[in-house]
Design a protein around this motif. Structure first.
Motif, PDB file in Angstrom:
ATOM      1  N   ASP A  21       0.821  -1.208   0.000  1.00 50.52           N
ATOM      2  CA  ASP A  21       0.000   0.000   0.000  1.00 50.52           C
ATOM      3  C   ASP A  21       0.856   1.261   0.000  1.00 50.52           C
ATOM      4  OD1 ASP A  21      -2.483   1.350  -0.002  1.00 50.52           O
ATOM      5  OD2 ASP A  21      -2.352   1.655   2.161  1.00 50.52           O
ATOM      6  N   ASP A  24       4.639   5.589   3.545  1.00 49.60           N
ATOM      7  CA  ASP A  24       4.141   6.631   4.438  1.00 49.60           C
ATOM      8  C   ASP A  24       5.017   7.878   4.273  1.00 49.60           C
ATOM      9  OD1 ASP A  24       6.503   6.257   5.890  1.00 49.60           O
ATOM     10  OD2 ASP A  24       5.504   5.397   7.645  1.00 49.60           O
ATOM     11  N   LYS A  30       4.274   0.333   3.372  1.00 42.31           N
ATOM     12  CA  LYS A  30       3.103  -0.191   4.066  1.00 42.31           C
ATOM     13  C   LYS A  30       2.678  -1.492   3.393  1.00 42.31           C
ATOM     14  CE  LYS A  30       0.946   3.694   3.373  1.00 42.31           C
ATOM     15  NZ  LYS A  30      -0.120   4.688   3.303  1.00 42.31           N
ATOM     16  N   MET A  31       2.540  -2.547   4.219  1.00 43.10           N
ATOM     17  CA  MET A  31       2.080  -3.842   3.744  1.00 43.10           C
ATOM     18  C   MET A  31       0.799  -4.182   4.488  1.00 43.10           C
ATOM     19  SD  MET A  31       4.418  -4.818   1.536  1.00 43.10           S
ATOM     20  CE  MET A  31       3.932  -6.505   1.271  1.00 43.10           C
ATOM     21  N   VAL A  32      -0.143  -4.786   3.794  1.00 41.26           N
ATOM     22  CA  VAL A  32      -1.408  -5.166   4.404  1.00 41.26           C
ATOM     23  C   VAL A  32      -1.599  -6.671   4.223  1.00 41.26           C
ATOM     24  CG1 VAL A  32      -3.897  -4.809   4.437  1.00 41.26           C
ATOM     25  CG2 VAL A  32      -2.376  -2.906   3.828  1.00 41.26           C
ATOM     26  N   LYS A  34      -4.390  -9.484   4.784  1.00 36.18           N
ATOM     27  CA  LYS A  34      -5.824  -9.675   5.010  1.00 36.18           C
ATOM     28  C   LYS A  34      -6.045 -11.135   5.394  1.00 36.18           C
ATOM     29  CE  LYS A  34     -10.230  -9.428   2.593  1.00 36.18           C
ATOM     30  NZ  LYS A  34     -10.878  -9.124   1.323  1.00 36.18           N
ATOM     31  N   PRO A  61       0.510  -3.424  14.529  1.00 39.52           N
ATOM     32  CA  PRO A  61      -0.586  -3.136  15.458  1.00 39.52           C
ATOM     33  C   PRO A  61      -0.287  -3.704  16.847  1.00 39.52           C
ATOM     34  CG  PRO A  61      -1.414  -4.084  13.407  1.00 39.52           C
ATOM     35  CD  PRO A  61       0.072  -4.208  13.375  1.00 39.52           C
ATOM     36  N   GLU A  88      -7.645  -7.072   8.793  1.00 38.48           N
ATOM     37  CA  GLU A  88      -6.453  -6.645   8.073  1.00 38.48           C
ATOM     38  C   GLU A  88      -5.384  -6.258   9.085  1.00 38.48           C
ATOM     39  OE1 GLU A  88      -8.187  -4.966   3.859  1.00 38.48           O
ATOM     40  OE2 GLU A  88      -7.667  -3.507   5.406  1.00 38.48           O
ATOM     41  N   TRP A  90      -2.007  -4.151   9.273  1.00 42.76           N
ATOM     42  CA  TRP A  90      -1.194  -3.147   8.589  1.00 42.76           C
ATOM     43  C   TRP A  90       0.178  -3.106   9.242  1.00 42.76           C
ATOM     44  CZ3 TRP A  90      -3.010   0.351   4.717  1.00 42.76           C
ATOM     45  CH2 TRP A  90      -4.337   0.133   4.345  1.00 42.76           C
ATOM     46  N   ILE A  91       1.228  -3.254   8.440  1.00 46.13           N
ATOM     47  CA  ILE A  91       2.597  -3.290   8.945  1.00 46.13           C
ATOM     48  C   ILE A  91       3.432  -2.321   8.119  1.00 46.13           C
ATOM     49  CG2 ILE A  91       4.641  -4.752   9.216  1.00 46.13           C
ATOM     50  CD1 ILE A  91       2.769  -7.076   9.678  1.00 46.13           C
ATOM     51  N   LYS A  92       4.342  -1.615   8.795  1.00 46.05           N
ATOM     52  CA  LYS A  92       5.268  -0.729   8.091  1.00 46.05           C
ATOM     53  C   LYS A  92       6.661  -1.345   8.129  1.00 46.05           C
ATOM     54  CE  LYS A  92       2.801   3.550   8.937  1.00 46.05           C
ATOM     55  NZ  LYS A  92       2.887   4.917   9.477  1.00 46.05           N
TER      56      LYS A  92
END
Length: 113
Positions: A21, A24, A30-32, A34, A61, A88, A90-92
């Motif tokens: 994604d 930032d 950014k990786m998502v 799911k 998270p 989901e 979300w990881i940076k």
């Protein structure tokens, strides 16, 4: 001997999808991930993502544990999936270029108990 808190079951319980994604404002990727359960509610989910290059984890998270070993990222989430059966994560990541997931392995889940 350690106290057994949960028994993980085979990957028939959850499916993991992944997409990038962008970046930032600090240049972190950014990786998502799911997660979607199949057939029953799963309490905990765990999987390993194998990437094409090296990276470090910048942010995850609060309900997620992340462990990096070379180009592998192991994620463990100890909460139940929501009523729709999806969530989901979300990881940076910090890396030289956009990391690409080559494979998702060791997909497991457990029932509360």
């Amino acid at each position: 001997m350690e106290n057994l808190q949960a028994i993980y079951q085979g990957s028939t319980c959850v499916t993991v999808f992944v997409y990038a994604d962008g970046k930032d404002g600090d240049g972190n990727f950014k990786m998502v991930f799911k997660l979607e359960h199949k057939g029953h509610q799963s309490y905990g989910q765990k999987f390993t993502a194998i990437f094409d290059n090296s990276f470090s984890v910048v942010e995850v998270p609060g309900d997620v544990k992340a462990e990096v070993s070379e180009n592998r990222l192991t994620i463990q989430r100890d909460n139940q999936l929501n009523d729709t059966g999806m969530t989901e994560i979300w990881i940076k990541l910090k890396a030289e270029e956009q990391p690409e997931v080559l494979e998702i392995t060791d997909v497991l889940c457990c029932k509360e108990g």
